[in-house]
Write a protein that holds these residues in place. Sequence first.
Motif: not given
Length: 267
Positions: A224-234
């Motif tokens: 869900l977070y990735q589909s919203l445009g978020f990227s894991c940064v850590g």
Amino acid sequence: LSSSSNLPASIPLELHGVDQPYLVENTPIMDDDKLGKTEAHSIVVRSFEPSDKLEVQRIFYEGMMEMVSDTAFRGLRHHPESLLLYAAFTIGCLVITQCWWVIGLLPVSVLCARYFCSRRVIHAYLDCALQTDMGDVEGFYMKSPDSCLWVAVLEGKVVGLVAAVGHRTQTGTVELQRMSVDQNCRRRGVGMVLGRKVLEYAVTGGYSTVVLGTTAYNSAAHRLYQSLGFSCVGVTNGYTAPGTRQSVLERVFYRVRHHHYSLDEEQ
């Protein structure tokens, strides 16, 4: 269980469809990661009202309690250091006792201990939340121009919530918090609509970055977070969650990974 510590605060913000109205028709349904099925329903996102308090607290509580088994069981395979420790302990018991039935009981004992510690930490976290922001939603989120909590309404019933807290001292960062959807209304686009509302809030408020943190091992939350445009940064391994007592039992049987997400235009 979320936090935005150690996150970069200078990442530009990109929005994905936040100009759409928050009345969603024919929302796609996720069916085992397959898209295409639709169901005619309308999701309305509006600001929190005092009459929503009990439903908001119920959804939040039930969502957090789901993390007990998620952390205790599903999370185990994500922590090889814990598996090595348990294996070493098993071998040590075998050498000392020479009793195979004791060895057979150890995996069950480990899982029970992990469940007990996870439940205790989650309960302590819930107690803390219900005595602070989730116990006084109106006072904590609705009276400041730099924070807000919204609810998703489906067929006249509150089915989800999300909050945003702005940190203008951190180069215009807004933190997405308290995302939770009623377990009976998932796979219907509620989480996506709530997430987009936070992104719209960030643009309207002039924030440059949206961040969030999660300890969920459920892959659906990360998708869900990735589909919203978020990227894991850590990722913080061995994250100390609010409510953790740091006892010997919890150090051994309660370990979680905290994923830091940020909305990054360049990715």
